[in-house]
Structure formats: structure tokens, C-alpha cells
Design a protein around this motif. Structure first.
Motif, PDB file in Angstrom:
ATOM      1  N   LEU A  71       0.842  -1.196   0.000  1.00 25.28           N
ATOM      2  CA  LEU A  71       0.000   0.000   0.000  1.00 25.28           C
ATOM      3  C   LEU A  71       0.871   1.238   0.000  1.00 25.28           C
ATOM      4  N   VAL A  72       0.319   2.309  -0.510  1.00 26.10           N
ATOM      5  CA  VAL A  72       0.941   3.619  -0.415  1.00 26.10           C
ATOM      6  C   VAL A  72      -0.164   4.647  -0.231  1.00 26.10           C
ATOM      7  N   HIS A  73       0.069   5.591   0.668  1.00 27.17           N
ATOM      8  CA  HIS A  73      -0.871   6.679   0.945  1.00 27.17           C
ATOM      9  C   HIS A  73      -0.126   7.986   0.705  1.00 27.17           C
ATOM     10  N   TYR A  74      -0.787   8.924   0.075  1.00 29.04           N
ATOM     11  CA  TYR A  74      -0.141  10.194  -0.223  1.00 29.04           C
ATOM     12  C   TYR A  74      -1.178  11.306  -0.225  1.00 29.04           C
ATOM     13  N   LEU A  75      -0.697  12.518  -0.084  1.00 28.67           N
ATOM     14  CA  LEU A  75      -1.590  13.668  -0.066  1.00 28.67           C
ATOM     15  C   LEU A  75      -0.898  14.863  -0.705  1.00 28.67           C
ATOM     16  N   PHE A  76      -1.711  15.821  -1.102  1.00 25.11           N
ATOM     17  CA  PHE A  76      -1.201  17.042  -1.703  1.00 25.11           C
ATOM     18  C   PHE A  76      -1.435  18.206  -0.753  1.00 25.11           C
ATOM     19  N   HIS A  77      -0.477  19.131  -0.727  1.00 29.05           N
ATOM     20  CA  HIS A  77      -0.624  20.330   0.087  1.00 29.05           C
ATOM     21  C   HIS A  77       0.108  21.488  -0.580  1.00 29.05           C
ATOM     22  N   ARG A  78      -0.169  22.678  -0.121  1.00 30.10           N
ATOM     23  CA  ARG A  78       0.489  23.888  -0.607  1.00 30.10           C
ATOM     24  C   ARG A  78       1.845  24.047   0.073  1.00 30.10           C
ATOM     25  N   SER A  79       2.658  24.897  -0.513  1.00 27.66           N
ATOM     26  CA  SER A  79       3.973  25.195   0.028  1.00 27.66           C
ATOM     27  C   SER A  79       4.235  26.677  -0.126  1.00 27.66           C
ATOM     28  N   THR A  80       5.073  27.212   0.724  1.00 21.82           N
ATOM     29  CA  THR A  80       5.436  28.621   0.613  1.00 21.82           C
ATOM     30  C   THR A  80       6.577  28.853  -0.369  1.00 21.82           C
ATOM     31  N   ILE A  81       7.171  27.778  -0.890  1.00 27.70           N
ATOM     32  CA  ILE A  81       8.310  27.947  -1.792  1.00 27.70           C
ATOM     33  C   ILE A  81       8.059  27.406  -3.195  1.00 27.70           C
ATOM     34  N   LEU A  82       6.850  26.922  -3.454  1.00 30.25           N
ATOM     35  CA  LEU A  82       6.493  26.425  -4.775  1.00 30.25           C
ATOM     36  C   LEU A  82       5.099  26.923  -5.127  1.00 30.25           C
ATOM     37  N   ILE A  83       4.834  27.099  -6.413  1.00 30.24           N
ATOM     38  CA  ILE A  83       3.505  27.519  -6.846  1.00 30.24           C
ATOM     39  C   ILE A  83       2.553  26.330  -6.873  1.00 30.24           C
ATOM     40  N   GLY A  84       2.991  25.246  -7.487  1.00 22.71           N
ATOM     41  CA  GLY A  84       2.137  24.062  -7.609  1.00 22.71           C
ATOM     42  C   GLY A  84       2.043  23.302  -6.300  1.00 22.71           C
ATOM     43  N   PRO A  85       1.206  22.280  -6.279  1.00 24.69           N
ATOM     44  CA  PRO A  85       1.077  21.473  -5.064  1.00 24.69           C
ATOM     45  C   PRO A  85       2.347  20.669  -4.788  1.00 24.69           C
ATOM     46  N   THR A  86       2.498  20.291  -3.543  1.00 27.04           N
ATOM     47  CA  THR A  86       3.568  19.401  -3.107  1.00 27.04           C
ATOM     48  C   THR A  86       2.915  18.087  -2.703  1.00 27.04           C
ATOM     49  N   CYS A  87       3.574  16.993  -3.004  1.00 22.94           N
ATOM     50  CA  CYS A  87       3.034  15.670  -2.684  1.00 22.94           C
ATOM     51  C   CYS A  87       3.835  15.062  -1.538  1.00 22.94           C
ATOM     52  N   TYR A  88       3.132  14.695  -0.491  1.00 27.55           N
ATOM     53  CA  TYR A  88       3.735  14.015   0.651  1.00 27.55           C
ATOM     54  C   TYR A  88       3.330  12.555   0.613  1.00 27.55           C
ATOM     55  N   LEU A  89       4.294  11.685   0.443  1.00 28.92           N
ATOM     56  CA  LEU A  89       4.067  10.244   0.492  1.00 28.92           C
ATOM     57  C   LEU A  89       4.124   9.875   1.975  1.00 28.92           C
ATOM     58  N   GLN A  90       2.972   9.603   2.548  1.00 25.02           N
ATOM     59  CA  GLN A  90       2.912   9.450   4.000  1.00 25.02           C
ATOM     60  C   GLN A  90       3.194   8.025   4.472  1.00 25.02           C
ATOM     61  N   ASP A  91       2.630   7.034   3.801  1.00 23.93           N
ATOM     62  CA  ASP A  91       2.761   5.651   4.262  1.00 23.93           C
ATOM     63  C   ASP A  91       3.110   4.746   3.087  1.00 23.93           C
ATOM     64  N   LEU A  92       4.031   3.827   3.316  1.00 23.90           N
ATOM     65  CA  LEU A  92       4.399   2.812   2.323  1.00 23.90           C
ATOM     66  C   LEU A  92       4.659   1.522   3.073  1.00 23.90           C
ATOM     67  N   PHE A  93       4.043   0.443   2.618  1.00 19.47           N
ATOM     68  CA  PHE A  93       4.228  -0.843   3.300  1.00 19.47           C
ATOM     69  C   PHE A  93       3.986  -1.962   2.310  1.00 19.47           C
TER      70      PHE A  93
END
Length: 152
Positions: A71-93
Motif C-alpha cells: 500500500l501507499v498513501h499520499y496527499l497534496f498540500h500547498r507550500s510557501t516555496i512552490l507555486i504548484g502542489p507538493t506531494c507528501y508520500l505518508q505511508d508505504l508498506f
């Protein structure tokens, strides 16, 4: 005997019973079991978020047609140093018997594809410094940023 090939795909509601043992295994690996287990409410909420198109939280699994291997879980969020979204890969197993078959690599690469499709300029994740096996894979797929994580 050659292991069965697998596909990486988004989770569907019917995956809950097959996903749950991997989720529990992941949490146990990181010491969240027994008295320190996540409350059931968190697991239920997490699963519901994966299935809610309004949520920026996603899950994919590696499936060989017989069982879920990872499995892999990921989410998108904003950043103060990029215009586009940032992707955080939260869980991998991955299940222990699937390790070394390219399942983890395929799951990470699938997140890279989804992040690119979403216009994300960065994918990042954390792992424990003692997770040497996973770090060998990660070192082949990404750069170690050198940052130390603090939390409160």
C-alpha cells in the motif's frame, strides 16, 4: 516458481478487508500497536478519506490478482516555496513475502506519476533513520534532503 505479476491501482471500497492487515502491519512496524495502537476512529476516518473525492488524501495498492501486496498513501498540500502542489508520500508498506519484488519501487513510482499529473513539483517522505532496508530503496529513487524532522 516466478512470482505473479502485480498492478498498482487506486483503492476501491471493496479493498477494505484486504487493505486492513497491511495498514495494521505498517502501524505495528512503527510501534503503533497494543496499548499505543491508533484509535479505530482514525483508521475509519483515514479509509473514508481515501474514498472521498473532495479529500486531497489518496491510497493505492499493489495487487497480484490474489491479494494486496503493498500500500501507499499520499496527499497534496500547498507550500510557501512552490507555486504548484507538493506531494507528501505518508505511508508505504509491503507484505514481507513481497519484499524484493519491486513492489515498493512500483508504488513510489506510481505516486511520482500521480504527482506529475497533479502538477506537483516535489514528492517527499520521511522514514526512520534505522529503516536501513527501506533506505536502500529510497536512496535509489530520491535524494536524502538532510533535513531533521521535529514534532510537538
Amino acid at each position: 516458481m516466478t512470482p505473479a505479476p502485480f498492478v498498482v491501482r487506486p483503492v476501491v471500497a471493496e479493498d477494505l478487508d484486504a487493505w486492513r492487515p497491511l495498514w495494521d502491519g505498517y502501524n505495528e512496524f512503527y510501534g503503533r500497536s497494543g496499548a499505543t495502537a491508533l484509535p479505530e476512529e482514525i483508521t475509519e476516518s483515514t479509509w473514508a478519506r481515501f474514498l472521498d473525492p473532495a479529500e486531497p488524501v489518496f491510497a493505492m495498492v499493489a495487487d497480484d490478482g490474489e491479494r494486496i501486496l503493498g500500500l501507499v498513501h499520499y496527499l497534496f498540500h500547498r507550500s510557501t516555496i512552490l507555486i504548484g502542489p507538493t506531494c507528501y508520500l505518508q505511508d508505504l508498506f509491503t507484505v514481507p513475502e513481497a519484499r524484493g519484488r519491486g513492489v515498493g519501487r512500483a508504488l513510489i513510482e506510481a505516486v511520482y506519476e500521480r504527482a506529475a499529473d497533479a502538477g506537483a513539483e516535489r514528492v517527499y517522505w520521511h522514514t526512520h533513520e534505522t529503516n536501513a532496508t527501506a533506505r536502500r530503496l529510497y536512496d535509489s529513487l530520491a535524494d536524502d534532503s538532510g533535513f531533521v524532522v521535529y514534532r510537538h
